[in-house]
Write a protein that holds these residues in place. Structure first.
Motif, mmCIF file in Angstrom:
data_model
loop_
_atom_site.group_PDB
_atom_site.id
_atom_site.type_symbol
_atom_site.label_atom_id
_atom_site.label_comp_id
_atom_site.label_asym_id
_atom_site.label_seq_id
_atom_site.Cartn_x
_atom_site.Cartn_y
_atom_site.Cartn_z
ATOM 1 N N ASP A 16 0.799 -1.231 0.000
ATOM 2 C CA ASP A 16 0.000 0.000 0.000
ATOM 3 C C ASP A 16 0.833 1.282 0.000
ATOM 4 O O ASP A 16 0.332 2.335 0.355
ATOM 5 N N ALA A 46 -7.510 -9.785 0.780
ATOM 6 C CA ALA A 46 -6.659 -9.016 1.689
ATOM 7 C C ALA A 46 -6.804 -7.516 1.428
ATOM 8 O O ALA A 46 -6.839 -6.719 2.373
ATOM 9 N N VAL A 47 -6.901 -7.117 0.168
ATOM 10 C CA VAL A 47 -7.095 -5.705 -0.165
ATOM 11 C C VAL A 47 -8.419 -5.220 0.421
ATOM 12 O O VAL A 47 -8.479 -4.139 1.027
ATOM 13 N N CYS A 99 1.767 -5.507 2.810
ATOM 14 C CA CYS A 99 0.663 -6.089 3.570
ATOM 15 C C CYS A 99 0.632 -7.609 3.499
ATOM 16 O O CYS A 99 -0.080 -8.237 4.271
ATOM 17 N N ILE A 147 -3.275 1.216 -3.079
ATOM 18 C CA ILE A 147 -2.951 -0.172 -2.757
ATOM 19 C C ILE A 147 -2.773 -0.925 -4.067
ATOM 20 O O ILE A 147 -3.564 -0.773 -4.992
ATOM 21 N N ARG A 183 -5.104 6.815 -0.182
ATOM 22 C CA ARG A 183 -4.257 5.618 -0.091
ATOM 23 C C ARG A 183 -4.269 4.919 -1.439
ATOM 24 O O ARG A 183 -5.275 4.898 -2.128
ATOM 25 N N TYR A 221 -10.102 -1.672 7.152
ATOM 26 C CA TYR A 221 -9.377 -1.125 8.307
ATOM 27 C C TYR A 221 -9.048 0.354 8.106
ATOM 28 O O TYR A 221 -9.139 1.153 9.041
ATOM 29 N N ILE A 222 -8.651 0.712 6.890
ATOM 30 C CA ILE A 222 -8.346 2.117 6.598
ATOM 31 C C ILE A 222 -9.597 2.974 6.791
ATOM 32 O O ILE A 222 -9.540 4.062 7.377
ATOM 33 N N GLU A 240 3.344 0.271 3.420
ATOM 34 C CA GLU A 240 3.767 -0.990 4.005
ATOM 35 C C GLU A 240 3.447 -2.155 3.078
ATOM 36 O O GLU A 240 2.529 -2.097 2.281
ATOM 37 N N GLU A 278 -10.014 -6.378 2.997
ATOM 38 C CA GLU A 278 -9.854 -6.288 4.446
ATOM 39 C C GLU A 278 -9.042 -5.045 4.814
ATOM 40 O O GLU A 278 -9.391 -4.309 5.744
ATOM 41 N N HIS A 279 -7.965 -4.797 4.083
ATOM 42 C CA HIS A 279 -7.106 -3.643 4.343
ATOM 43 C C HIS A 279 -7.889 -2.340 4.174
ATOM 44 O O HIS A 279 -7.800 -1.434 5.016
#
Length: 111
Positions: free
Chosen positions: A11, A28-29, A16, A85, A83, A35-36, A14, A31-32
């Protein structure tokens, strides 16, 4: 020997994770991003910036998938957070870099 593919989720702040399938990387994206969104919403409220609204853009390529997240204040449309990603597809145990491609291109041009 077949070349097994891996998918890196990064991202730009970091790494991930590394995943064995595109499906798992996309999960995973998602989920990420959740969280953001949660973090940004809570921080905006804590700072008195009001409710956050989000836009997610997706650009799919052949070996690269890009997701851009934009958070704005619902009150005034002000930019709260951005952001980017990326999912990158690589072949396992294979060196691949943009600098390598540039050097190879220069060598080809000089021949």
């Amino acid at each position: 020997m077949g070349q097994e593919k891996i998918y890196l989720v990064y991202d730009f702040e970091e790494l991930c994770g590394a995943f064995s399938s595109l499906k798992k990387a996309k999960e995973a994206v998602a989920e990420h991003i959740s969280y953001i969104k949660k973090y940004t919403s809570e921080k905006a409220k804590r700072l008195g910036l009001g409710e956050a609204v989000f836009e997610v853009f997706e650009d799919c390529g052949q070996r690269r998938w890009v997701y851009a997240l934009l958070a704005k204040s619902k009150n005034n449309g002000g930019d709260l957070h951005r952001r980017k990603i990326v999912i990158c597809e690589y072949k396992k145990d294979t060196y691949c870099s943009s600098i390598k491609r540039l050097v190879e291109q220069q060598n080809a041009e000089n021949q």
